[in-house]
Design a protein around this motif. Sequence first.
Motif, PDB file in Angstrom:
ATOM      1  N   THR B 426       0.631  -1.069   0.069  1.00  0.00           N
ATOM      2  CA  THR B 426      -0.273  -0.278  -0.160  1.00  0.00           C
ATOM      3  C   THR B 426       0.860   1.182  -0.352  1.00  0.00           C
ATOM      4  O   THR B 426       0.769   1.952  -0.121  1.00  0.00           O
ATOM      5  N   VAL B 427       1.419   1.238   0.815  1.00  0.00           N
ATOM      6  CA  VAL B 427       3.019   2.029   0.572  1.00  0.00           C
ATOM      7  C   VAL B 427       3.702   2.366  -0.831  1.00  0.00           C
ATOM      8  O   VAL B 427       3.439   3.699  -0.892  1.00  0.00           O
ATOM      9  N   ARG B 429       2.191   1.554  -3.348  1.00  0.00           N
ATOM     10  CA  ARG B 429       0.624   2.474  -4.265  1.00  0.00           C
ATOM     11  C   ARG B 429       1.363   3.814  -4.442  1.00  0.00           C
ATOM     12  O   ARG B 429       0.528   4.778  -5.042  1.00  0.00           O
ATOM     13  N   ARG B 433       1.326   7.103  -6.665  1.00  0.00           N
ATOM     14  CA  ARG B 433       0.209   7.677  -6.494  1.00  0.00           C
ATOM     15  C   ARG B 433       1.003   9.162  -6.573  1.00  0.00           C
ATOM     16  O   ARG B 433       1.170  10.335  -7.173  1.00  0.00           O
ATOM     17  N   VAL B 434       2.131   9.601  -5.288  1.00  0.00           N
ATOM     18  CA  VAL B 434       3.045  11.038  -5.416  1.00  0.00           C
ATOM     19  C   VAL B 434       3.972  11.259  -6.572  1.00  0.00           C
ATOM     20  O   VAL B 434       3.760  12.398  -6.926  1.00  0.00           O
ATOM     21  N   ALA B 437       1.496  12.553  -9.657  1.00  0.00           N
ATOM     22  CA  ALA B 437       0.822  13.940  -9.280  1.00  0.00           C
ATOM     23  C   ALA B 437       2.027  14.713  -9.607  1.00  0.00           C
ATOM     24  O   ALA B 437       1.707  15.818 -10.055  1.00  0.00           O
ATOM     25  N   ASN B 441       2.308  17.454 -11.894  1.00  0.00           N
ATOM     26  CA  ASN B 441       2.753  18.908 -11.918  1.00  0.00           C
ATOM     27  C   ASN B 441       3.817  19.452 -12.712  1.00  0.00           C
ATOM     28  O   ASN B 441       3.399  20.859 -12.830  1.00  0.00           O
ATOM     29  N   ASN B 450      -2.531  30.549  -5.118  1.00  0.00           N
ATOM     30  CA  ASN B 450      -3.245  30.631  -4.520  1.00  0.00           C
ATOM     31  C   ASN B 450      -2.750  28.867  -4.230  1.00  0.00           C
ATOM     32  O   ASN B 450      -3.261  28.038  -4.778  1.00  0.00           O
ATOM     33  N   GLU B 452      -2.483  27.013  -7.275  1.00  0.00           N
ATOM     34  CA  GLU B 452      -2.986  26.700  -9.056  1.00  0.00           C
ATOM     35  C   GLU B 452      -1.350  26.686  -9.544  1.00  0.00           C
ATOM     36  O   GLU B 452      -0.759  27.028 -10.121  1.00  0.00           O
ATOM     37  N   LEU B 453      -1.691  25.122 -10.302  1.00  0.00           N
ATOM     38  CA  LEU B 453      -0.612  24.623 -11.480  1.00  0.00           C
ATOM     39  C   LEU B 453      -0.799  25.717 -12.788  1.00  0.00           C
ATOM     40  O   LEU B 453      -1.881  25.227 -13.626  1.00  0.00           O
ATOM     41  N   ARG B 544      -7.495  14.257 -13.395  1.00  0.00           N
ATOM     42  CA  ARG B 544      -7.232  14.025 -11.997  1.00  0.00           C
ATOM     43  C   ARG B 544      -8.095  13.992 -10.752  1.00  0.00           C
ATOM     44  O   ARG B 544      -9.090  13.994 -11.636  1.00  0.00           O
ATOM     45  N   GLY B 545      -7.914  13.162 -10.347  1.00  0.00           N
ATOM     46  CA  GLY B 545      -8.547  12.328  -8.940  1.00  0.00           C
ATOM     47  C   GLY B 545     -10.132  13.167  -8.415  1.00  0.00           C
ATOM     48  O   GLY B 545      -9.363  14.549  -8.555  1.00  0.00           O
ATOM     49  N   PHE B 546     -11.247  13.241  -8.651  1.00  0.00           N
ATOM     50  CA  PHE B 546     -12.042  14.423  -8.163  1.00  0.00           C
ATOM     51  C   PHE B 546     -12.705  15.289  -9.242  1.00  0.00           C
ATOM     52  O   PHE B 546     -13.047  15.874  -8.979  1.00  0.00           O
TER      53      PHE B 546
END
Lengths: 567, 567
Positions: B426-427, B429, B433-434, B437, B441, B450, B452-453, B544-546
Amino acid sequence: MAAIMTIASGATWQEVAADRQKYRDATLATIQPAIPDIPSPSLNTISIAKDVLTAEEIKITESKVEELAPQLAKGELSAVTVVKAFLRRAALAQKLASGTKTSTNCITELLSSRALERAKYLDDYLKTNGKPVGPFHGIPISVKEHIGMKDLDNNAGFIGWVGNTAPQDAHILQILWNAGAVFHARTTQPQTLMHLETSSNLYGVTTNPYNTTLTSGGSSGGEGALVGFKGSCLGVGTDIGGSIRSPAANCGVYGMKPTALRLPVLGWLGPAAGQEQIVPTIGPLSTSLEGCKLFIKTLLDSKPWLKEPSLLPFPWKQEDFFKGRKLKVGVLWDDEVVKPHPPVTRALKQMVDKLKSTGNVEVVEWKPYKHDLAWEIIANLYFCDGGKEESDLIDASGEPWRPLSKHILKNPHVETHTIPSMYKATVKRDAYRVEYAEHWNSTATSTGPNGELEGAVDVILCPAGPGVAPKIDTAKWWGYLSQWNVLNYPGLIFPVDKVDVIKDGGIERHSPRNETDKENWELWQKYGAEGYKDAPLSLQLVGRGFEDEKVIQAFEMIQKETGVPFV
Amino acid sequence: MAAIMTIASGATWQEVAADRQKYRDATLATIQPAIPDIPSPSLNTISIAKDVLTAEEIKITESKVEELAPQLAKGELSAVTVVKAFLRRAALAQKLASGTKTSTNCITELLSSRALERAKYLDDYLKTNGKPVGPFHGIPISVKEHIGMKDLDNNAGFIGWVGNTAPQDAHILQILWNAGAVFHARTTQPQTLMHLETSSNLYGVTTNPYNTTLTSGGSSGGEGALVGFKGSCLGVGTDIGGSIRSPAANCGVYGMKPTALRLPVLGWLGPAAGQEQIVPTIGPLSTSLEGCKLFIKTLLDSKPWLKEPSLLPFPWKQEDFFKGRKLKVGVLWDDEVVKPHPPVTRALKQMVDKLKSTGNVEVVEWKPYKHDLAWEIIANLYFCDGGKEESDLIDASGEPWRPLSKHILKNPHVETHTIPSMYKATVKRDAYRVEYAEHWNSTATSTGPNGELEGAVDVILCPAGPGVAPKIDTAKWWGYLSQWNVLNYPGLIFPVDKVDVIKDGGIERHSPRNETDKENWELWQKYGAEGYKDAPLSLQLVGRGFEDEKVIQAFEMIQKETGVPFV
């Protein structure tokens, strides 16, 4: 800097601990002017600051984040002056009557050279640019030890982990830094991080500044004691079963456990990494609600989910939650597992009476829903490997088990899970969460056109524990705090009053419901109000998952209506 | 209703399967007017509807959700008329050339009596109240079998689970019902739910309506075939590694896997309940994007998180994401693990050329980041118990293993985890994911005030698989879909074109990178464009997520700019 003495390099656990304490003391020795070795005149250490610090230092350290920030931003106060004052008060918190039972013993190291350099940079920045670096420009922030800080030790309370220096600042510290923070102190935590007290073989016991025969709580107990003593106005803690809220409540400060997966946790160190059944959180302890609020808002405003994708991209919600209607508070008097000590019930009654006398708050009873089952679920899911990782980590160094490490790691609900049995336990957790949601939904009087639960309880007002700050090694019932971890609900601690020998001096009979309840009640019978004298009386406000902002706003309304704290 | 034959009551797996098929056929026999047994004139079954259905039925069933909904809401079309038309077309999808290789074989049961009763209620409601029940008033919706429906069987493709009737409708169905939906059909799924095809011992193989030598995809392959054949305009599927997107892509319809934990899943049945490492999702397949969008929006508008607290309380986002700026699309041509077949690359090129010719879209290359590692991680985490639960479930009934059950359950990355080894995985995984990301980025050109990318890629445009709909039992490389499950990114499938014997007839050489790549390329060499004739060519848009709403809005912009689909 001398090399850190470690088990791996052949030192005994006692040598490692002594080396860490020596290192801590060396960081204390850098404080100028030096803090004298003076004993506290009483078990309540709070007043001693006035004897040791200057009037200016007192004024600064007794200011809240929202009072300091604008002065720092305008240059009316220099960051150097502010951090010097907090460093001295933090040193006093640690050093007063050093080595005696009246030391709060909350510091693992003071960061004076880093902090002064940083403060100087901020003062120069403000002069050059005419504007602050960010909302925390010049605000000293203390940090629980297991949250990684570049090049500094990171041991999570295990002697076997000493020597584990962090390669970089944890994500949360990077954001606070970018917002202008000055990190001035690192604070104690218990062995395993899994006590509601702060007791380790590295630093011994951290005590409560209001009554040093009591615990400061834990696991963020160094933060609790330090912020309670006003050696810090804002600290970073962590919580998986009460570890922010217990020390905040015990030490009479504000503390918030936000909903999990909102605030950044990358770069902290703890056992059971990869455990997802009960997700730990990070959050603030502060001398003011505004300190907690600014902490959470600043972190969310930085969009931490872009770097740390396990976080949920919920920005800070600005909405007015109670516009044109009453706030509805459900009061949980007793979880029906362990009855709270009389002062806790008195504090609740005091709040409820005040709330009922206002026109803007409706107060209803909140029935507990199987809080015993909730404890079974969480006490089991904390340690799906049967607690092997933590046990091995303790045993690896030969350090003795602290009593509360044994209490939690050997609790009767622990089992060594297989994958299928852990899946089953997770399903049980989810079923409980659904039932509790139904329990909450059932307080609604109608359903709105868009699924709103009209007339439902907004927040639960409840105890922060089965008593005030416990005597050392007696903080055994987690239920009033861990209840909201199993559900992943946010919880805010706020100070209400303090134990009063007169008001709390009566005798109350109670027939114990179970062994834990019996033990808890016997503590009150044994020590009574005199034994818990001056201990802060705090309460907890709880919201549904991800309603962190609503909880804060509800408290602001409650504070406005009642004037809490009453002391 | 006769009792369901089950293994527990002593039947053999063959008897159970025969009983289920008999039951299905009985539900087909209720359709009026009856559907004749006629063979499809070609491998492409699509045109046969025109020979069997009335002009009105054709018109209705070829209407999209957004065309039907307003007519139903105004009473210009009756719900009874609409559902009758879809029931007949669904029956045709199942029944045409029943028992021959040209049946799509996508239905587990038709719900004519329930659906007609419901439709009549809705028509009466509209007459009486002058307003529709909700946004789905009278819209027929088909449902993948493992999503529980009150009193009906729920087996998830396992013969051993037949007889497991649902005590109530799944949460999602309750919400759709409250929004006015009519459930008219339940659809097939593969043994274990873990194929990108739809092959079980209960119902055999579900095929592709555009070319019955190909799979409809899976695991929501009954939905893919049914919606592709227009026997449904909106269906409910589920996805943990491509199970909504593979059938949507293979059958030329829209399909969306939302970010996990947004849409309600309580009441579905599947193995590995309590598994949280890779969270499965529920989502729509539809003949239109608008159908998918209304599905997601309606569910979110009902605030499903109040009943199902594992869901995240993210309301549907209305914001205009690309106001005053270009949409930035990153194009992933090839995951560098398995090279896509030439038609896929042609479809991508076609899209990219069109996008580049518009003024509102910026197209950049998207470099894959360790997609092979992503597959290792997810293929391992699917089955932390080593696949024991699924294997035992197959073996319990004595039913044979379907080839693709073996392919995934015995994949080389599966291991029987202990709790500590699962935590470690899990770590791993989370670290991936990081890193992904950070990869995303890094496409930003600056960081806004703020966080924002600014200038970062908005969405990734990529293949939906390493080829079009595969030949039966050859859908082995999940990477183009499961990549976004390991990251928990939303993915939208949309139709672009179809395989064309002329355009896709050329010969292309490719040196295989690995065994999977070799196998995949050999399939193209063996069958060529002729073998995949008429297969829909679909692509995938990922956010991206969400960022589900952003992906949908990006596609709306792309559709407006390019006019896709081109066929």
